[in-house]
Each structure stands twice: as structure tokens, then as C-alpha cells.
Write an enzyme that holds these catalytic residues in place. Structure first.
Site, PDB file in Angstrom:
ATOM      1  N   HIS A 178      -3.523  -5.635   0.929  1.00 12.68           N
ATOM      2  CA  HIS A 178      -2.872  -5.863   2.229  1.00 12.68           C
ATOM      3  C   HIS A 178      -2.870  -7.350   2.582  1.00 12.68           C
ATOM      4  O   HIS A 178      -3.834  -7.825   3.205  1.00 12.68           O
ATOM      5  CB  HIS A 178      -3.639  -5.117   3.331  1.00 12.68           C
ATOM      6  CG  HIS A 178      -3.447  -3.638   3.311  1.00 12.68           C
ATOM      7  ND1 HIS A 178      -2.440  -3.012   4.013  1.00 12.68           N
ATOM      8  CD2 HIS A 178      -4.127  -2.661   2.687  1.00 12.68           C
ATOM      9  CE1 HIS A 178      -2.524  -1.697   3.822  1.00 12.68           C
ATOM     10  NE2 HIS A 178      -3.530  -1.457   3.016  1.00 12.68           N
ATOM     11  N   CYS A 192       0.837  -1.200   0.000  1.00 11.33           N
ATOM     12  CA  CYS A 192       0.000   0.000   0.000  1.00 11.33           C
ATOM     13  C   CYS A 192       0.877   1.258   0.000  1.00 11.33           C
ATOM     14  O   CYS A 192       1.519   1.558  -0.984  1.00 11.33           O
ATOM     15  CB  CYS A 192      -0.963  -0.049   1.185  1.00 11.33           C
ATOM     16  SG  CYS A 192      -2.322   1.125   1.054  1.00 11.33           S
ATOM     17  N   GLU A 250      -1.272  -8.758   4.914  1.00 11.76           N
ATOM     18  CA  GLU A 250      -1.195  -8.940   6.381  1.00 11.76           C
ATOM     19  C   GLU A 250      -2.570  -8.908   7.035  1.00 11.76           C
ATOM     20  O   GLU A 250      -2.726  -9.322   8.179  1.00 11.76           O
ATOM     21  CB  GLU A 250      -0.260  -7.883   6.994  1.00 11.76           C
ATOM     22  CG  GLU A 250      -0.852  -6.499   7.225  1.00 11.76           C
ATOM     23  CD  GLU A 250      -0.917  -5.622   5.974  1.00 11.76           C
ATOM     24  OE1 GLU A 250      -0.708  -6.145   4.858  1.00 11.76           O
ATOM     25  OE2 GLU A 250      -1.200  -4.412   6.111  1.00 11.76           O
TER      26      GLU A 250
END
Lengths: 243, 747
Positions: A203, A86, A205
């Protein structure tokens, strides 16, 4: 496998990344303050999401001048693995580690939602545990993720197999509706020519923990760990993803 | 000590009492009494800010005492920057809801953004890390361009601030009504968590300790913000200078730096500079510490030259904190703020004289007893009178209400109305996932965030139905709490504590205070009944523009605790061939319903009744079932009634599972059965094998229930026993209607 995570004053996904590398993967993880000029002994570096220096100018435009970025550029040049997520992707583009530019989303609005991306290159250190063409459900959360590169640049990316993720439908097809931000050629993530630097808007994660509704991002970190562990034993530290 | 004579001479002549420092004649006399002399202009500015409705709660205080504020979980009740409750495992939850209504009408982007900034500071100033934001918004109808502009900008302001801070906006609610066209409401809620021993309060203790200013420089923005928010609005453009400009990046630095400095143990007390800026933070901290504070405004970091002491004292520049540190630890505190590139200055010290002393270098420019600004501030028992129209609007001739020609069409209309339709267009703009704790995000009954490293999770919801409050403030207030608690139970959480934001019109109107007093009474009764204490809150009065006030709009933010977080429980049907059960029962109640408003253009009648025992029973049965893991889905019946609740369970179904329903309306009108908003009802779906257990739990709770039908198919079919016609709508069509109802105004 030792991870490092760069912390800019406005980073806000730094701890989310650390939760995955240290909390779930159980690998030592160092947080690296943006004012540092050298990196500790690490195998892979994550530049996390957030708003590095507020991003009141173009996202990532100030971060490229931060003290730590010179060390990051050196680390990448020596073959260290660098993952920009990002805002991290925006910073990699601004600092020239990746080609192209990230413009405002075509809706001109911040977008936070789950999207589908297809693994276009599973031979990178970041994607080796995915199947070729595998469709992943990953969340995005950005206002400036509309990737752009000129025609010759795009041809070059394709020729060198640098496009790692594309936005697709649930079934894995390219479509304008499935492209959330207007990125050229549906690009969601790409790597450098050497393959050791990856930038991506989604993302991973955020989908590494089943309680949060998905695990599709976990294999990216596991791929990196596998490659990092291999690299620690063998030379060279990385190999060309085209091989 | 100040030389009082010198102060009086400084002013030369009695101040002119400029209109920007509004105090009434009686209040002015009281100031003279408390001071023993006439105040000078700076002092008057300070009084005017601190005695403003916004800062002093002078009209609401007598009523707010009614709220129950104690309970097994409560660590810190009202009176601090935020409430604190114990959630076990050494953790506490810190939360508060606050309004930013006036600024958001004047300058919607910055008004809403700084509202978020303010509530975040209230949380981290307590030593807690903010983990979730929610908001409750009210706008006028979206076919009016100005309302679309206000909404779009408010959302962008909230998103811009929260996203940059890295605090997820996990939920909220929005209602649309003509009454909010000239007075939109922006209420923001923030939840933080901390270890119990990490909590820091806002008391200035220890005479001689340094008073330290940190954060952004002070400018002339937001001057008279507190007094602006304490009056009716005229031309909104005239007041634009009173709105502050937000800088979320600086706030993010402030957050990290404050949490870091608080962990050192060198901080005695800390408070954010919100409304009335330096004035309120210094006097409130001194008040809590039983001390005085002396400040030299020439030491305050300033953004522009030539600012007067008065401007320094009442500026509402954002992203600023006032902290009292241990003497001798200044250098260590400074080092942390320098690391985060923030301005820091020792601007004064704690004194033992219980005075607020403002100096400009050597010259004393104002000196006021702290008590005069805080505990001695005026308190009003405002006159109360029932509105003349009250009886009229409570009456409803139900015989004159025609049943709709098509119930399917009526359901479509309800699903498409912006108040009921999906708010996805809104929450797409909020980062609701950052911090990777969001187990249930926006769009359901309540949001759920887990606490890493534990098996705890907190559920949060914000709620309030102002039409009910208009028609019956007592039940409207009580229902706000009942429904919020019900929402929490639907995600398997036990409600534990509450924060409220009371948005009302002009308190000088006896009718406003009538509804205020009754709302508080109803809310308090509900809090007592459900054992949910009030731990923090905010009052926003004067929500009137040119004489037109809003409906009474109390908003509650309630948190619930989930121990042993495993599978999240959500509203959508999960699998086919499961039994759908309505827990609770449906009465013939159409008053105040969305159905009546949308299809019959009437906002009247008596709102649905609330029976506390039934409500508690329904919640107990569902909470136990949820904890035992026997439910596949749970969804509260609210606006739009049973039909909308069933439709939403289909729409929110990940697999687009439909439902076949047979209703026996008995003696009740069909429209009341489908769209009436009877309280204490929850729709659940349950696998066949768990049905006996569920029935046993319901019977144990002694509440009515009925088996409505089964999940399956790709449409919602509702058959009314012995009546025609019925409802038949495909899930895909309902999804389409529901998803576009609000979004279409912005395409």
C-alpha cells in the site's frame, strides 16, 4: 492531472488514496461509484484496497463483473494509467488486465506489516521518480497476495520487464524469509505489457505522510502525476516501459 | 388499543413457561402485576429477553450508579449506544467497550466476529465514523490445545470482521490464566469520531413517525442469545444455535448507508439491533422517546419462511438497525439504502400510548407497557459476602520465597511468558493501518490515531489486571484505571474519559457481588481522583462454567487527547548516551506479580498499593515533559516490573539500543526491586541537555525519582549495588525470546 478512484461497496482504502492525491498532492480527484458505466474525464485511475463485494468468494472475483469494470478495461486499452493496490491488484488480475493469479498467503493468515520491496523497473509511469533498484519500506495488509503465474508466463513477464516490485530484505537481497506471502519469484507488483496498468499488493498510500512513519510511497503518486502532466501536453499518452 | 381479553384468549391457556424463557417465580408475578394479566408466550419471551441480566443490568445497576459520569468533556454519558466526549475543534469522540464472552466460547470465530460487528454498530449508530478498534482477551494456558483453538479462532474472527470493515485494530491486550480455560473473555472496544452536530441518539420521537427496519434479513440465528449470555454455561456445543453469524460486508454497507442517511437530517433516532434484537431496540427507543412503538412483524424482511412473531422479536441476526425517520421522508431514506443494496422496510410507527405493540398483519400478538420492559424491570440488591478464602490468598510469607538463582534467567522466563511476550503474532493479522491515521499502532503502551485536517490525535488503551482484582478488588479496580491513564501519559496524551466492561462470575453468589461492589468502588474512586468520567460501558456476568467462575475482571478502555500532534512518543530507547530515569519509586511489593506466578507458582499476597497523589504527580510530570518534547521514550512499569520495562524499552528500540543500569535496592529484596510491580512508575529516557528540565518537572510534582543509568551498547546490563549476581542479556537475545514467547505455540 485528474485522478479517479473506483469505489466498490466494500472498498476501504478509497479515502486513503484520495487523501494522498487530493489532500497531499492537491490534484482534483473523482470518486467513481461501481454502478457507473462511464468514467469522468480523468488521466489516472486508482482501484483501491478493500473487500470490493465482501470477497467471500475469491478476492476480486465478483468485482470484475461490476458495471464500472467495462469502462475501466476500455480506459486501460486506450492507454489510461490504472493503478490497482491490494484488492485493486486482485481485481485487475481477475479481470484479465494483468496476468497470473493471487492465491491465499502461504501462512493462510491475513498479514499486516511493513515489508521491503525493490524497484525492479523504474521506467514505468508509476516508478520514474525512484532510483533503479531502490529499496522501499511499504506496508502490506492482505490474506490473498501470494502471486502465481505459470513458468512460461513468468518467463514472459521477465522478458518484457513487467515485474515492477519484488519483496527483498532491508539490504535489498532476495530471500525466502523476506517474501511475506509466498509469491512466485518474490513478485510484489507488476505491470501490463504496455506499462500503463500496475498492480501491487503493498500500500503506497499508507506511507505518504511522515507522521505515519514513512514517505516511501509518495514518489509513486508523484511519478504518476509527472507522467500524467507530461502526457496531457504530449502524445502518446503513455510509452512502452522497455524504452 | 389492544383487546386484553382477546390477547388472553389467544393464548388459550396459561403459558408453560418454557425453559428457554427463563424468569424466576417472583419475576413472573411481577410481570402479571405490571401487565394486569398473564403474559402470552410471545410476551413472556420478550420479558425474558429484556429482563435478562445482559439487557437489564438488574444485578449491577445499583452499583453502577457510583461511577462518576460527568466532566468538562462529556457530551453524552451512559445510557445511549455509546458515550460521547468533546475533543475540541468542533469534534467529538464516541466510544464504548463491550463483551462477547459467552458466544466466543461456544463458537469462537463467529462469537468474536459478531462482537466486533456489534460494537461497530454501537458507534456508527451515534452518527460517528469508527476510526479504531481494540480488544482485550483472556484465555487459558496455551499448552492446552483447546485454548489454542479458541485463541486462534477468536483472533481470526476479530481480524476477519475488522479488516473487511476497513476499521483498523490498533491495539489490545491479552492475559493467560488457567481460570479462563472454560470462560475465555472477548472484550472489544471501538472509537469513532464525528462533528459535534452530527451526533444522533436512539430516541423514538414524534407520534406517527415511521419505524424503519434496515440491513440484513432476519433469520433464526441468535435466538435466545441474551438469555444464553445471562446464565452459566454447561455443554458449550448445545448452545451453538444461540450464536449469530457475522457478515462484515453487509455491515460495511450499513455503515456507509447509515452515515449517509443521518447526514440528511431525516433521522429522528436510530439504534442497532444487538442483544434481544428487535425487542430491545424498539422498547429502548420508545423508552428514551417517552413514546410507544407499534411493529408489524409480517413486514420484517425475513431469511426463511414460517418464522413466528416470537422468533422475529428475539432473533439476534446481525447487521440490522431500527430507525425512526421523519414522516414523509420515507422515500428519501429508502433511496439511500437501495443505493447500498440493503433491505429496508417500514415496519411500524411511533405511537403515543407508551406501549410496545407487536402485530402480525391485523392480529395483535403482544402488547406490553414500554416501562415494564425498561424502567420497571427488576433491580436487585444482591447479597454480598467476603469469600472465605480471601484472607488466605492475601497472605504471603515473603520469607519463604527464594530469590532466583539467576536474575538473567528469571528475566528471560518473564519475557518468554505469553502474557508478557510480544503479541505480534496476533496483531499481524489485524489491519492496523487502514484509514491512514495510525500514528502509533499495536505493541506499545497505547495506540494513537490522528484526526485528519486537525492537529488533534486520540490515544487509546485497554487494561485490567484480574489477579490484582482477585487479591484485592478495590485496588485491582483502581489500578486498572491508574495504569490505563499512565499508558496514555506515556504517549503524551491527557486521559479524558473511560468506558468499562465488567466481567464477573455468577451474581447470585454473594462472593461475586462482593468483588463486584468493591471493584466498582475502587474504579469510581480512581475516576474521581483522576477526573476521568465513565461515559459508557457494559457488564458481563455469569462467566462461570459448571460452577467455576472467572477472577473478577474489570477491563477499562480509556481515551486520551493529544493537542498539537507532532512526533509520536514511544516506549523504545531511541539513541545512545541518553539518561534513563525512573519516575516514581519501588517498594517491596511482590503480591500478585507475574514473577510470583511464573517463578514461584503463587497467585497470592497483597497486590501493589496505589497512592493517588503519587500517581497523579508521576503522570503530571511525564505528561508535561512529553508535551514539551524533551523525552526520547516513556514506558510504564507493569507486569514483570522494572526489569521487564527496561527490557521492553531495549526490545522496542528501533535501533536496538541497550542500557547500562545501576540500581540501589536499599533495604528491598533484589527480586522485588527487579520484578515487583509497584505502581506509579514510568521509565523515561532523556537527552542530557533536557535532564535538568525533567528533574525540575519531577520536583515540581513532588514525586520520587532516580537516575538509573544510560542508554547504549547492545545489551541490557543491570547491576544491583552491593549484590550479586546481576542481569546481563543481549538485546538480540531478548528480542528473540520476546518475539517467540507467544508465537511458538502456533508454529
Amino acid at each position: 492531472m485528474r485522478f479517479g478512484i473506483v469505489v466498490f461497496p466494500g472498498s476501504n482504502c478509497d479515502h486513503d488514496c484520495r487523501y494522498v492525491t487530493e489532500g497531499l498532492l492537491k490534484e482534483p480527484t473523482a470518486l467513481i461509484w461501481h454502478k457507473e458505466t462511464t468514467l469522468p474525464d480523468i488521466d489516472a485511475l486508482i482501484i483501491p484496497g478493500g473487500f470490493s463485494y465482501g470477497d467471500y468468494l475469491r478476492a476480486g472475483a465478483i468485482a470484475r463483473f461490476s458495471p464500472v469494470m467495462r469502462a475501466v478495461v476500455d480506459f486501460a486499452a486506450k492507454g489510461g494509467f490504472v493503478l490497482g493496490i491490494c484488492n485493486g491488484f486482485q481485481i485487475l488480475v481477475e479481470s484479465g488486465l494483468l496476468p497470473g493469479a493471487l492465491r491465499r498467503n502461504r501462512s493462510l493468515k491475513f498479514i499486516c506489516k511493513s515489508v521491503f520491496v525493490r524497484v525492479e523497473n523504474h521506467r514505468t509511469p508509476f516508478t520514474s521518480l525512484y532510483q533503479p533498484g531502490q529499496v522501499l519500506s511499504l506496508p502490506i495488509a492482505h490474506a490473498e497476495g501470494n502471486y502465481y503465474i505459470d513458468e512460461s508466463g513468468l518467463a514472459r513477464l521477465k522478458e518484457r520487464n513487467q515485474i515492477v516490485f519484488r519483496y527483498v530484505t532491508k539490504e535489498g537481497a532476495l530471500s525466502d524469509d523476506a517474501n511475506p506471502n509466498g509469491s512466485i519469484d518474490h513478485i510484489a507488483g507488476l505491470c501490463n505489457e504496455a506499462g500503463n496498468v500496475l498492480g501491487m499488493m503493498p500500500h503506497p498510500e499508507r506511507v505518504a505522510d511522515p507522521l505515519l512513519g514513512g514517505e516511501d510511497g509518495m514518489k509513486l503518486f508523484e511519478s504518476l502525476r509527472r507522467r500524467g502532466t507530461l502526457a496531457a501536453k504530449e502524445q502518446p499518452a503513455y510509452s512502452n516501459p522497455r524504452v | 388499543m389492544a383487546d386484553v381479553k382477546q390477547l388472553a384468549q389467544n393464548q388459550g391457556r396459561p403459558p408453560e413457561r418454557p425453559s428457554s424463557h427463563p424468569v424466576t417465580d417472583e419475576e413472573y408475578q411481577k410481570i402479571i402485576e405490571l401487565m394486569g394479566r398473564e403474559p402470552n408466550s410471545t410476551e413472556l419471551a420478550i420479558f425474558s429477553a429484556m429482563w435478562s441480566e445482559h439487557c437489564s443490568y438488574k444485578s449491577s445497576k445499583v452499583h453502577l450508579k457510583r461511577f462518576p459520569t460527568k466532566g468538562e468533556h462529556v457530551v453524552q454519558g451512559p445510557g445511549e449506544n455509546a458515550g460521547v466526549v468533546d475533543i475540541g475543534g468542533g469534534w467529538v469522540a464516541v466510544f464504548k467497550i463491550e463483551s462477547h464472552n459467552h458466544p466466543s466460547f461456544i463458537e469462537p470465530f463467529q462469537g468474536a466476529a459478531t462482537g466486533v460487528g456489534g460494537i461497530l454498530r454501537d458507534i456508527f449508530t451515534m452518527g460517528a465514523r469508527p476510526v479504531a478498534l481494540l480488544n482485550s482477551l483472556r484465555f487459558g494456558p496455551l499448552d492446552v490445545p483447546k485454548n489454542r483453538y479458541l485463541m486462534e479462532q477468536v483472533i481470526a474472527g476479530i481480524a476477519g470482521y475488522g479488516n473487511c470493515m476497513g476499521v483498523p485494530t490498533v491495539g489490545g491486550e491479552i492475559y493467560f490464566n488457567e481460570i479462563y480455560s472454560k470462560n475465555p473473555l472477548v472484550n472489544v472496544f471501538c472509537l469513532g469520531i464525528a462533528k459535534k452536530e452530527e451526533i444522533v441518539t436512539a430516541a423514538a420521537g414524534g407520534v406517527g413517525n415511521p419505524v424503519i427496519y434496515v440491513g440484513s434479513k432476519t433469520g433464526r440465528d441468535g435466538i435466545h442469545g441474551a438469555t444464553m449470555a445471562s446464565a452459566e454455561l454447561g455443554q458449550s456445543e448445545e448452545k451453538r444455535h444461540t450464536v449469530q453469524v457475522g457478515d462484515p460486508f453487509t455491515e460495511k454497507l450499513l455503515l456507509e448507508a447509515c452515515l449517509e442517511v443521518m447526514r440528511t437530517g431525516h433521522v429522528i433516532g436510530i439504534q442497532d439491533m444487538g442483544a434481544a434484537g428487535l425487542t430491545s431496540s424498539s422498547s429502548e427507543m420508545a423508552h428514551r422517546g417517552g413514546t410507544g412503538i407499534e411493529i408489524d412483524v409480517s413486514k420484517v424482511p425475513s431469511r426463511e419462511p414460517g418464522m413466528t412473531p416470537e422468533e422475529f422479536m428475539i432473533s439476534e441476526s446481525q447487521e440490522r438497525m431500527l430507525l425512526v425517520a421523519k414522516k414523509g421522508k420515507e422515500a428519501e431514506v429508502e433511496a439511500i439504502f437501495k443505493k447500498w443494496d440493503l433491505d429496508i422496510a417500514v415496519i411500524g410507527k411511533v405511537t403515543g400510548d407508551r406501549l410496545l405493540t407487536i402485530k402480525e398483519r391485523d392480529r395483535i400478538v403482544a402488547q406490553i407497557p414500554v416501562a415494564a420492559l425498561t424502567s420497571e424491570a427488576p433491580v436487585y440488591e444482591r447479597p454480598i459476602a467476603t469469600p472465605k478464602f480471601q484472607e488466605l490468598i492475601q497472605s504471603l510469607n515473603i520469607e519463604a520465597i527464594q530469590e532466583p538463582k539467576s536474575y538473567s534467567e528469571a528475566l528471560r522466563t518473564l519475557l518468554a511468558s505469553p502474557t508478557i511476550a510480544s503479541k505480534e503474532w496476533v496483531y499481524r493479522q489485524y489491519d492496523h493501518m487502514v484509514q491512514t491515521n495510525t500514528v502509533i499502532g499495536p505493541g506499545g503502551d497505547a495506540a494513537v490515531v490522528r484526526i485528519k485536517g486537525t492537529d488533534l490525535a486520540l490515544a487509546i488503551t485497554v487494561d485490567g489486571n484480574s489477579t490484582y482484582c482477585l487479591l484485592n478488588p478495590y485496588y485491582g479496580g483502581a489500578i486498572a484505571i491508574a495504569e490505563a491513564a499512565r499508558n496514555l501519559v506515556c504517549v503524551g496524551a491527557k486521559p479524558i474519559a473511560l468506558s468499562d466492561c465488567l466481567n464477573f462470575g455468577n451474581p447470585e453468589r454473594p462472593e461475586t457481588m462482593w468483588s463486584f461492589a468493591l471493584c466498582v468502588e475502587g474504579m469510581s474512586e480512581a475516576c474521581d481522583q483522576f477526573k476521568i468520567p465513565v461515559v459508557s460501558g457494559n457488564v458481563s456476568l455469569y462467566n462461570e462454567t459448571r460452577g467455576l467462575g472467572i477472577y473478577p475482571t474489570p477491563i477499562v478502555g480509556v481515551i486520551g487527547l493529544i493537542e498539537g500532534m507532532k512526533e509520536p512518543l514511544t516506549a523504545g530507547f531511541k539513541r545512545t548516551n541518553e539518561t534513563i530515569v525512573l519516575i516514581g519509586d519501588t517498594l517491596e511489593e511482590l503480591g500478585g506479580s507475574e514473577y510470583l506466578k511464573l517463578l514461584h507458582s503463587q497467585e497470592r499476597g497483597y497486590p501493589p498499593m496505589l497512592h493517588f497523589e503519587k500517581e497523579k504527580g508521576v503522570q503530571r510530570a511525564v505528561l508535561t515533559a512529553a508535551r514539551e518534547g524533551i523525552l526520547s521514550s516513556a514506558h510504564d512499569c507493569s507486569e514483570g516490573g522494572l526489569a521487564v520495562a527496561l527490557a521492553e524499552s531495549c526490545i522496542l528500540s528501533p535501533a536496538s539500543v541497550g542500557a547500562m543500569i545501576a540500581l540501589d535496592p536499599g533495604t528491598i529484596r533484589a527480586d522485588a526491586c527487579l520484578f515487583g510491580e509497584s505502581q506509579s512508575r514510568i521509565v523515561v529516557s532523556v537527552p542530557e541537555k533536557h535532564l535538568p528540565r525533567l528533574k525540575a518537572l519531577i520536583e515540581e510534582a513532588s514525586v520520587p525519582y532516580s537516575v538509573l543509568g544510560t542508554t547504549g551498547g547492545n545489551s541490557l546490563d543491570i547491576r544491583l549495588e552491593g549484590r550479586e549476581p546481576s542481569i546481563h542479556l543481549s538485546v538480540s537475545e531478548m528480542k528473540e525470546v520476546y518475539s517467540k514467547g507467544l508465537k511458538k505455540y502456533f508454529d
